[in-house]
Design an enzyme around this catalytic site. Structure first.
Site, mmCIF file in Angstrom:
data_model
loop_
_atom_site.group_PDB
_atom_site.id
_atom_site.type_symbol
_atom_site.label_atom_id
_atom_site.label_comp_id
_atom_site.label_asym_id
_atom_site.label_seq_id
_atom_site.Cartn_x
_atom_site.Cartn_y
_atom_site.Cartn_z
ATOM 1 C CG ASP A 172 -1.935 1.140 1.168
ATOM 2 O OD1 ASP A 172 -2.981 0.867 0.372
ATOM 3 O OD2 ASP A 172 -2.000 2.441 1.734
ATOM 4 C CD GLU B 66 -2.015 6.420 2.866
ATOM 5 O OE1 GLU B 66 -2.452 7.123 1.967
ATOM 6 O OE2 GLU B 66 -2.449 5.302 3.442
ATOM 7 C CE1 TYR C 141 -3.449 7.666 -7.617
ATOM 8 C CE2 TYR C 141 -2.077 6.751 -5.796
ATOM 9 C CZ TYR C 141 -2.664 7.556 -6.421
ATOM 10 O OH TYR C 141 -2.550 8.933 -5.939
ATOM 11 C CG HIS D 256 -7.224 7.154 4.990
ATOM 12 N ND1 HIS D 256 -7.373 6.533 3.708
ATOM 13 C CD2 HIS D 256 -8.494 7.690 5.249
ATOM 14 C CE1 HIS D 256 -8.557 6.613 3.453
ATOM 15 N NE2 HIS D 256 -9.112 7.061 4.148
ATOM 16 C CG ASP E 129 -4.981 1.707 4.034
ATOM 17 O OD1 ASP E 129 -6.138 1.725 4.873
ATOM 18 O OD2 ASP E 129 -4.744 2.692 3.467
#
Length: 265
Positions: free
Chosen positions: A30, A32, A134, A192, A197
């Site tokens: 994951d 951010e 992404y 988040h 996550d």
């Protein structure tokens, strides 16, 4: 008799090859990031690696957290300002990252990633929620912009858990990570942060392990380096990302104040 011997040998070789080709390490990823405006830079990265045997054992024992896992969590100076909505949601700003002495995405981080992956038994599969649009392109771009020859040369398969859950559970109302966790376990989590996550995605995968594992192994046909060309146009990726979901999730995606994640569904 000779024909039977040959046939038996052929079956044995095929079985051995099938076993060898099965994914042995599942690495939940994951990111951010700075937000949705190109260039999108990483502010936090989490990798949670679990061996196939630990995933099998966790499912058999109805435990959602395997005892043996490898973790790598890095906070990174993105070199640009974090968008206000992304900062509000993730709690990360460039000034905070710099104040805490965090470096940019550099050669040392590439070496850390390479060392982490080399610790895992192959074949290795990276798993990310909406990773195709992404996480995978952004990570690939970050690596190749540094002309990284370490991680870039590793054979890392990739599987998008968003596509997996859509295929395995076609009647779910929402496939956002938070929605899946809420509908599956009846509670939320500290969303988040990249680590939480990734852990949430791991738990969802264990809960649906028999079906999800098969999907991962049948659909992990792309390698991380394949996403390098896709990542050259982050805006294009985001357009595909928006059009790839239903209307209610598009609305959430466009409105971080409504609880949307700026990085993935």
């Amino acid at each position: 008799m000779a024909d039977k011997t040959t046939s038996s040998s052929s079956v044995s070789t095929s079985t051995s090859r099938d076993q060898r080709d099965k994914i042995q390490s599942f690495v939940f990823l994951d990111l951010e990031t700075t937000g949705l405006i190109s260039p999108i830079q990483i502010t936090e990265l989490a990798l949670i690696s679990v061996h196939r045997k630990s995933m099998d054992d966790a499912r058999a024992r109805w435990k959602l957290t395997p005892r043996i896992v490898d973790k790598l969590v890095l906070c990174i100076d993105p070199e640009i300002e974090v968008e206000p909505d992304a900062e509000k949601i993730t709690g990360l700003s460039r000034s905070l990252l710099r104040h805490n002495g965090k470096s940019t995405f550099n050669v040392q981080i590439c070496q850390q990633l390479e060392g982490f992956f080399k610790r895992q038994e192959e074949p290795i599969c990276l798993i990310a929620h909406n990773g195709d649009q992404y996480d995978f392109p952004i990570l690939a771009r970050s690596l190749f912009e540094l002309n990284d020859s370490g991680v870039g040369n590793l054979d890392l398969m990739c599987a998008d858990s968003l596509s997996a859950f859509r295929a395995v559970y076609p009647k779910k109302g929402s496939y956002k990570l938070t929605s899946l966790l809420l509908s599956t376990f009846g509670n939320t989590y500290n969303e988040h942060t990249a680590e939480d996550d990734a852990i949430g995605l791991m738990k969802l995968s264990i809960n649906s392990w028999e079906k999800i594992r098969v999907w991962f192994e049948q659909n992990s046909t792309k390698r991380l380096q394949d996403y390098h060309t896709v990542s050259r146009s982050s805006s294009g990726a985001l357009k595909r990302k928006r059009s790839d979901d239903n209307a209610d999730e598009q609305a959430l995606f466009m409105s971080p104040s409504a609880g949307a994640h700026p990085c993935h569904f």
